[in-house]
Design a protein around this motif. Sequence first.
Motif, PDB file in Angstrom:
ATOM      1  N   ASN A 173     -14.702  33.362  63.769  1.00 24.11           N
ATOM      2  CA  ASN A 173     -15.430  32.518  64.423  1.00 24.11           C
ATOM      3  C   ASN A 173     -16.591  32.922  64.881  1.00 24.11           C
ATOM      4  N   GLU A 174     -17.011  34.226  64.763  1.00 20.59           N
ATOM      5  CA  GLU A 174     -18.379  34.823  65.134  1.00 20.59           C
ATOM      6  C   GLU A 174     -19.379  34.581  63.933  1.00 20.59           C
ATOM      7  N   LEU A 175     -19.017  34.147  62.724  1.00 22.56           N
ATOM      8  CA  LEU A 175     -19.715  34.302  61.570  1.00 22.56           C
ATOM      9  C   LEU A 175     -20.011  32.924  61.227  1.00 22.56           C
ATOM     10  N   SER A 176     -21.148  32.393  61.268  1.00 21.51           N
ATOM     11  CA  SER A 176     -21.383  31.141  60.410  1.00 21.51           C
ATOM     12  C   SER A 176     -21.034  31.214  58.859  1.00 21.51           C
ATOM     13  N   ILE A 207     -25.506  41.463  59.540  1.00 20.67           N
ATOM     14  CA  ILE A 207     -25.452  40.068  59.143  1.00 20.67           C
ATOM     15  C   ILE A 207     -26.517  40.144  58.026  1.00 20.67           C
ATOM     16  N   PRO A 208     -25.966  39.244  56.795  1.00 25.16           N
ATOM     17  CA  PRO A 208     -26.896  39.137  55.825  1.00 25.16           C
ATOM     18  C   PRO A 208     -27.948  38.445  56.128  1.00 25.16           C
ATOM     19  N   MET A 209     -29.137  38.536  55.351  1.00 22.59           N
ATOM     20  CA  MET A 209     -30.480  37.683  55.485  1.00 22.59           C
ATOM     21  C   MET A 209     -30.238  36.934  54.125  1.00 22.59           C
ATOM     22  N   VAL A 210     -30.389  35.343  54.366  1.00 22.48           N
ATOM     23  CA  VAL A 210     -30.307  34.534  53.249  1.00 22.48           C
ATOM     24  C   VAL A 210     -31.439  33.578  53.176  1.00 22.48           C
ATOM     25  N   GLU A 211     -31.437  33.178  51.831  1.00 23.33           N
ATOM     26  CA  GLU A 211     -32.433  31.939  51.661  1.00 23.33           C
ATOM     27  C   GLU A 211     -31.527  30.718  51.206  1.00 23.33           C
ATOM     28  N   VAL A 212     -31.385  29.618  51.607  1.00 19.42           N
ATOM     29  CA  VAL A 212     -30.571  28.469  51.408  1.00 19.42           C
ATOM     30  C   VAL A 212     -31.130  27.622  50.135  1.00 19.42           C
ATOM     31  N   PHE A 213     -30.379  27.146  49.327  1.00 17.52           N
ATOM     32  CA  PHE A 213     -30.953  26.248  48.479  1.00 17.52           C
ATOM     33  C   PHE A 213     -29.863  25.107  48.241  1.00 17.52           C
ATOM     34  N   GLY A 230     -28.472  46.158  48.807  1.00 19.77           N
ATOM     35  CA  GLY A 230     -29.091  47.281  49.439  1.00 19.77           C
ATOM     36  C   GLY A 230     -29.436  46.993  51.097  1.00 19.77           C
ATOM     37  N   HIS A 231     -29.667  45.622  51.496  1.00 17.75           N
ATOM     38  CA  HIS A 231     -29.996  45.362  52.788  1.00 17.75           C
ATOM     39  C   HIS A 231     -28.827  45.181  53.668  1.00 17.75           C
ATOM     40  N   LEU A 232     -27.698  45.141  53.214  1.00 15.74           N
ATOM     41  CA  LEU A 232     -26.300  45.034  53.816  1.00 15.74           C
ATOM     42  C   LEU A 232     -25.779  46.628  53.688  1.00 15.74           C
ATOM     43  N   ALA A 233     -26.093  47.350  52.531  1.00 18.98           N
ATOM     44  CA  ALA A 233     -25.415  48.595  52.350  1.00 18.98           C
ATOM     45  C   ALA A 233     -26.352  49.680  53.490  1.00 18.98           C
ATOM     46  N   LEU A 234     -27.623  49.432  53.587  1.00 17.98           N
ATOM     47  CA  LEU A 234     -28.129  50.071  54.644  1.00 17.98           C
ATOM     48  C   LEU A 234     -27.550  49.790  56.125  1.00 17.98           C
ATOM     49  N   GLN A 235     -27.622  48.481  56.435  1.00 21.20           N
ATOM     50  CA  GLN A 235     -26.922  48.252  57.701  1.00 21.20           C
ATOM     51  C   GLN A 235     -25.491  49.089  57.919  1.00 21.20           C
ATOM     52  N   TYR A 236     -24.643  48.925  57.194  1.00 24.89           N
ATOM     53  CA  TYR A 236     -23.254  49.407  56.951  1.00 24.89           C
ATOM     54  C   TYR A 236     -23.350  51.068  57.180  1.00 24.89           C
ATOM     55  N   ALA A 237     -24.321  51.573  56.435  1.00 30.82           N
ATOM     56  CA  ALA A 237     -24.474  53.154  56.376  1.00 30.82           C
ATOM     57  C   ALA A 237     -24.997  53.609  57.958  1.00 30.82           C
ATOM     58  N   VAL A 238     -25.862  52.821  58.524  1.00 30.33           N
ATOM     59  CA  VAL A 238     -26.290  53.092  59.825  1.00 30.33           C
ATOM     60  C   VAL A 238     -25.084  53.204  60.740  1.00 30.33           C
ATOM     61  N   LYS A 239     -24.524  52.011  60.636  1.00 33.51           N
ATOM     62  CA  LYS A 239     -23.268  51.750  61.606  1.00 33.51           C
ATOM     63  C   LYS A 239     -22.149  52.526  61.486  1.00 33.51           C
ATOM     64  N   LEU A 252     -15.182  42.039  56.910  1.00 36.04           N
ATOM     65  CA  LEU A 252     -15.799  41.015  57.914  1.00 36.04           C
ATOM     66  C   LEU A 252     -15.241  41.714  59.168  1.00 36.04           C
ATOM     67  N   ARG A 253     -14.444  42.132  59.391  1.00 37.30           N
ATOM     68  CA  ARG A 253     -13.909  42.764  60.809  1.00 37.30           C
ATOM     69  C   ARG A 253     -14.951  43.683  61.248  1.00 37.30           C
ATOM     70  N   PHE A 254     -15.345  44.688  60.245  1.00 36.31           N
ATOM     71  CA  PHE A 254     -16.485  45.646  60.644  1.00 36.31           C
ATOM     72  C   PHE A 254     -17.798  45.008  60.908  1.00 36.31           C
ATOM     73  N   SER A 255     -17.979  44.086  60.170  1.00 39.04           N
ATOM     74  CA  SER A 255     -19.485  43.182  60.251  1.00 39.04           C
ATOM     75  C   SER A 255     -19.395  42.738  61.470  1.00 39.04           C
ATOM     76  N   VAL A 256     -18.626  41.892  62.039  1.00 38.36           N
ATOM     77  CA  VAL A 256     -18.467  41.366  63.378  1.00 38.36           C
ATOM     78  C   VAL A 256     -18.513  42.321  64.367  1.00 38.36           C
TER      79      VAL A 256
END
Length: 335
Positions: free
Chosen positions: A135-138, A300-306, A176-185, A291-295
């Motif tokens: 539920n925490e993720l859109s 959170i990923p940064m996205v562009e929507v098309f 990379g922008h996800l990997a960076l966040q995971y590595a830090v966390k 998903l569990r770790f990300s919540v």
Amino acid sequence: MKAIQISSPGADFEIVEKEIPVPGNNEVLIKVDVCGICHGDSMAKEGHFPGIKYPITPGHEVVGIVDKVGPGVTKWSVGQRVGVGWHGGHCNQCSACRKGDFGACEKSLTTGLHLDGGYAEYMIARPEIMVSIPNELSNLEAAPLLCAGRTTFGALSLSGAKGGDLVAIHGLGGLGHLALQYAVKLGFKTVVLSRGRDKEELAYKLGAHVYIDTNTGDTSKQLQKLGGARIILCTAPSGKMISELIPGLGRNGQAIIVTGSMEMMQISPMLLLGGERSIRGFVSGNIEDTLRFSVLTKVIPMVEVFPMDQVAQAYEKMMTAKVHFRSVLKMNHKS
Ligand SMILES: [Zn+2]
Ligand SMILES: [Zn+2]
């Protein structure tokens, strides 16, 4: 329904009208809301994968709602919010499946390569590979986690690196922008390796401890000055760059490749021998763990929507690494 397909290797994307598929035995019909665009989709687009039958609808970062379930489906019910990733199905009977290694199944199916994927308003999925979306993720936040997130989190969390170890992330794009966040966390001392200074500010904003501009040409020496990397996670598809980074690994250090490149690598065997360094690829990982770790840690990923009719632009932006930082397609569902 509308679906985006490729009619032959190298052909352009085309939007077609199709009948909504009916789920057969042990199949689920998903009303797709969004689908991430991944570098892996280029295998369907260009035909770089054995066994693809054209036309094919790509897409393996799919989030939607269960619309219908076929006979034999017990785990999922209509209305549940679900996700589908790269792994599209397994037989549960072969030797690998009997060991629980479903990714190695001899009849393993890949979403969007062997089976029509999520660039469509509806798709058929197998129940054994679907996941529930927290539920925490859109939907938009969840989609890139299903492949890009799973791969980078899996590679880092299963690498054997411990809290405090030096971990370098090469490339600060979709992966990379996800990997960076995971590595830090995960508690690693995290170094970002990227060309130029453009992404330095973002790297620090996302928690990087050190930023190295690879244009300066002495990246591996700078890594050695920091003690040598326990892990270098290679998210940029360049054989040449990966070769140049290997001397930056510390003793027992490991370079993990998570994105494909046809380019050759040239590495001195002495370099691997001396410090017992190694190079490996990683394509597995577990979506639910991700998903569990990300919540839990708010990755959170940064996205562009098309919209669907801009699929070609969305794909091109992903392939040329110009998207910030993951392209996601939003389905129409007007009718
Ligand atoms: Zn992917
Ligand atoms: Zn199997």
